[in-house]
Design an enzyme around this catalytic site. Structure first.
Site, mmCIF file in Angstrom:
data_model
loop_
_atom_site.group_PDB
_atom_site.id
_atom_site.type_symbol
_atom_site.label_atom_id
_atom_site.label_comp_id
_atom_site.label_asym_id
_atom_site.label_seq_id
_atom_site.Cartn_x
_atom_site.Cartn_y
_atom_site.Cartn_z
ATOM 1 N N GLU A 346 79.723 8.094 -94.907
ATOM 2 C CA GLU A 346 79.538 9.531 -95.172
ATOM 3 C C GLU A 346 80.847 10.155 -95.676
ATOM 4 O O GLU A 346 81.353 11.144 -95.144
ATOM 5 C CB GLU A 346 79.021 10.277 -93.935
ATOM 6 C CG GLU A 346 77.563 9.994 -93.633
ATOM 7 C CD GLU A 346 76.945 11.000 -92.678
ATOM 8 O OE1 GLU A 346 77.418 12.159 -92.591
ATOM 9 O OE2 GLU A 346 75.961 10.634 -92.003
ATOM 10 N N ASP A 493 77.663 2.165 -89.943
ATOM 11 C CA ASP A 493 76.705 2.928 -89.136
ATOM 12 C C ASP A 493 75.344 2.331 -89.436
ATOM 13 O O ASP A 493 74.758 2.583 -90.492
ATOM 14 C CB ASP A 493 76.768 4.407 -89.520
ATOM 15 C CG ASP A 493 75.720 5.249 -88.792
ATOM 16 O OD1 ASP A 493 74.937 4.682 -87.999
ATOM 17 O OD2 ASP A 493 75.673 6.468 -89.032
ATOM 18 N N ASN A 495 72.607 2.746 -87.592
ATOM 19 C CA ASN A 495 71.524 3.574 -87.062
ATOM 20 C C ASN A 495 70.545 2.753 -86.221
ATOM 21 O O ASN A 495 69.332 2.974 -86.250
ATOM 22 C CB ASN A 495 70.783 4.283 -88.206
ATOM 23 C CG ASN A 495 71.478 5.576 -88.595
ATOM 24 O OD1 ASN A 495 71.780 6.418 -87.738
ATOM 25 N ND2 ASN A 495 71.744 5.750 -89.883
#
Length: 609
Positions: A346, A493, A495
């Site tokens: 991100e 990440d 998730n």
């Protein structure tokens, strides 16, 4: 050979006593034939670090590259900055005539204006005397520009002399960040041509008192530091700072820049969640070890939405969600880890270019970036230049790899049995960043560093399984066919919690076709596909209680996967305490810049028998 060496190796130009003789004239007027350049873009000789110049001479900066057809000639005349863009193959005489014509035209116009105002008759404009000399000899007007304008030549414009500097070290970009906070490092954004940032000189100054510069106080600036990075203290709150930086290349220096902060130093948040973690990372690792960081830093494009401010993070002070504020915290946190490899998710494109890369470059880290398709954010991988060298990149968009690469034909066939699932996978912009790094101390040690941010939806376990299968197979091909023997570090990440099918696939080696995650979004998107992991991997940081802590969710989603038979975990940097994380209820907060927590560990190469 660098450009400057190439220039010095050229044969000297043909010189002649033949000179372009033009009469002398006053030079008080401006040359309208030259394009105006802001005063800060061409440094003058009367500045810091320039004692090497003859103080009776101005500077004439010439930018000339063999790969370009034109050269640029820049100099100051009567307080105005002039710039000429000329063909390299053009005879010198034409440039000198152009300079003279500009002076004559400007002077004539000024004369007419005086006459129109009824002032006394002014004398006719004479032609000025202009020449270029090398070692005291006039350069022939037939000499082409590329051979005439040598380093050290002297341009004579009437009584004025200009020392020619050919391709001197020059800052092409020089900026200070807009937000300064006490206790947080200030990293200037600097880009240099014909030089090296490690050879540059820096002087930091701060105001003697608040608004001293605006009031015009004498001696309003006081020295505060001489390093590339400056950290204001609480005593500097309310004061602006200035950076005087001079570009360098070995012992050669260019014209300095003066940068003044747009605002004053503001108070910082005090103790942050990462301060105690930095106690464990004060020293760099040795050549046998690597410190690795994985961190979802929360893209500004998501932090600034109304959904984030009112629904996702209503407990976070609005100013603490602003990009400038969070970037201050992120840069301090990352620099304090003294990492060798940093995998970020991100990452806003502008943050990578304008904030993170200038800051981490100052600490010896170089970065590569992969943006998501149709998005404003993506992945960044940084590595320490003193320990690792970039060999190659094999980044892929996972949906494109699935549908276009024959390597995944079998998996694609199974996905295609469910058009609804296939369509949803094909809409995802998820990317895999694959960076091949080589150890400088032991070239036989090659790393394949994977970095990704998988599909976010809580019911997307089936999609994440497909994405992970594609990623693992892609990287296996890289370490088998492209860089045999390279060892894998896979961070990001994901998730996915430790109870997920994805975690089982990675750490246990396989997931069955009947795993619950294949039906994570109901039977309408279910397929039957058993998957195997071509690597033997383990989570280097273990399974913490959470790496993501927001108001509506707390769980472990972020991992650094390694091959334990190759890289041994030497140290896992403790996470912030639960009290630190929940001081402001959840994350992000005024003392923590993201809704995720960085995973940090030290890995040691296992010795081979």
């Amino acid at each position: 050979m660098n450009n400057q060496e190439g220039f010095r190796s050229r044969k000297p130009p043909v010189v002649s006593r033949k000179v372009l003789m033009l009469s002398r004239v006053s030079f008080a007027s401006k040359l309208l034939l030259f394009r105006y350049i802001p005063h800060f873009s061409i440094p003058t000789h009367r500045n810091l670090f320039t004692a090497r110049f003859d103080m009776n001479m101005e500077r004439c900066v010439v930018r000339c590259l063999p790969c370009e057809s034109k050269l640029t000639i820049s100099f100051n005349l009567d307080g105005s900055n002039k710039q000429m863009l000329r063909e390299q193959t053009e005879p010198l005489g034409k440039v000198l005539s152009r300079i003279a014509s500009g002076i004559i035209k400007t002077r004539s116009k000024a004369r007419r204006l005086k006459q129109n105002k009824g002032k006394s008759e002014t004398p006719e404009v004479d032609k000025p005397q202009i020449s270029l000399c090398v070692n005291g000899d006039h350069v022939s007007v037939e000499t082409v520009n590329s051979d005439a304008w040598l380093d050290g030549a002297v341009l004579h414009v009437g009584d004025l002399k200009y020392k020619v500097e050919r391709n001197p070290p020059t800052f092409t970009v020089s900026e200070l960040p807009s937000s300064l906070m006490s206790g947080f490092p200030v990293f200037p954004k600097l880009e240099i041509e014909f030089g090296d940032l490690k050879d540059c000189k820096f002087i930091w100054l701060k105001e003697s008192s608040p608004n001293a510069q605006m009031r015009g106080d004498p001696d309003c600036w006081r020295e505060a530091g001489h390093e590339r990075v400056f950290t204001p203290s609480n005593l500097d709150i309310g004061l602006r700072v200035m950076l005087k930086c001079t570009p360098g290349n070995g012992s050669k220096f260019g014209g300095p820049k003066e940068l003044v902060s747009s605002g004053a130093v503001e108070a910082g948040p005090g103790t942050c969640t990462f301060d105690n973690r930095h106690i464990y990372t004060q020293k760099l690792t040795d050549d046998s070890s690597l410190r690795v960081v994985s961190y979802n830093i929360l893209a500004d494009v998501y932090a600034q939405t109304e959904l984030s401010k009112t629904v996702l993070y209503p407990y976070c002070a609005p100013y603490a969600l602003e990009m400038d504020y969070r970037q201050n915290l992120i840069k301090k946190e990352l620099s304090g880890y003294n990492a060798d490899i940093i995998c970020l998710q991100e990452v806003d494109k502008c943050a990578f270019l304008d904030s993170l890369s200038p800051a981490l470059d100052a600490f010896g880290l170089e970065g590569v970036f992969k943006i998501k398709e149709r998005q404003y954010e993506g992945l960044a991988t940084y590595f320490r230049r003193s320990k690792l060298k970039l060999l190659e990149q094999f980044d892929v968009v996972l949906r494109e790899a699935l549908t276009a690469d024959p390597l995944h034909r079998e998996l694609l066939e199974k996905v295609s049995t469910n058009p609804s699932l296939k369509e949803k996978i094909e809409t995802r912009s998820t990317v895999l960043q694959v960076t091949i790094l080589q150890s400088l101390c032991d070239p036989s040690r090659i790393l394949c560093v994977g970095n990704t941010h998988l599909y976010w939806h809580p019911k997307g376990g089936n999609i994440r399984l497909v994405q992970m299968a594609v990623a693992l197979k892609h990287m296996k091909q890289v370490v088998t066919e492209k860089h045999p023997g390279a060892r894998l570090i896979f961070a990001g990440d994901f998730n996915s919690t430790p109870s997920s099918g994805l975690f089982q696939l990675v750490c246990q080696g396989s997931v069955s076709e009947n795993h619950d995650d294949w039906a994570s979004n109901g039977p309408e998107e279910q397929i039957q596909a058993g998957l195997t992991n071509p690597f033997q991997l383990a989570s280097a940081c273990g399974v913490p209680a959470y790496t993501n802590y927001v108001g509506g969710f707390q769980g472990c989603l972020d991992y650094i996967f390694v091959e334990p038979h190759v890289l041994q975990v030497e140290q896992v940097i403790p996470l912030p305490s639960h009290e630190e994380v929940t001081t402001s209820l959840a994350l992000p907060s005024v003392s923590h810049p993201s809704d995720h927590i960085a995973q940090v560990c030290d890995l040691k190469w296992r010795t081979t028998d």
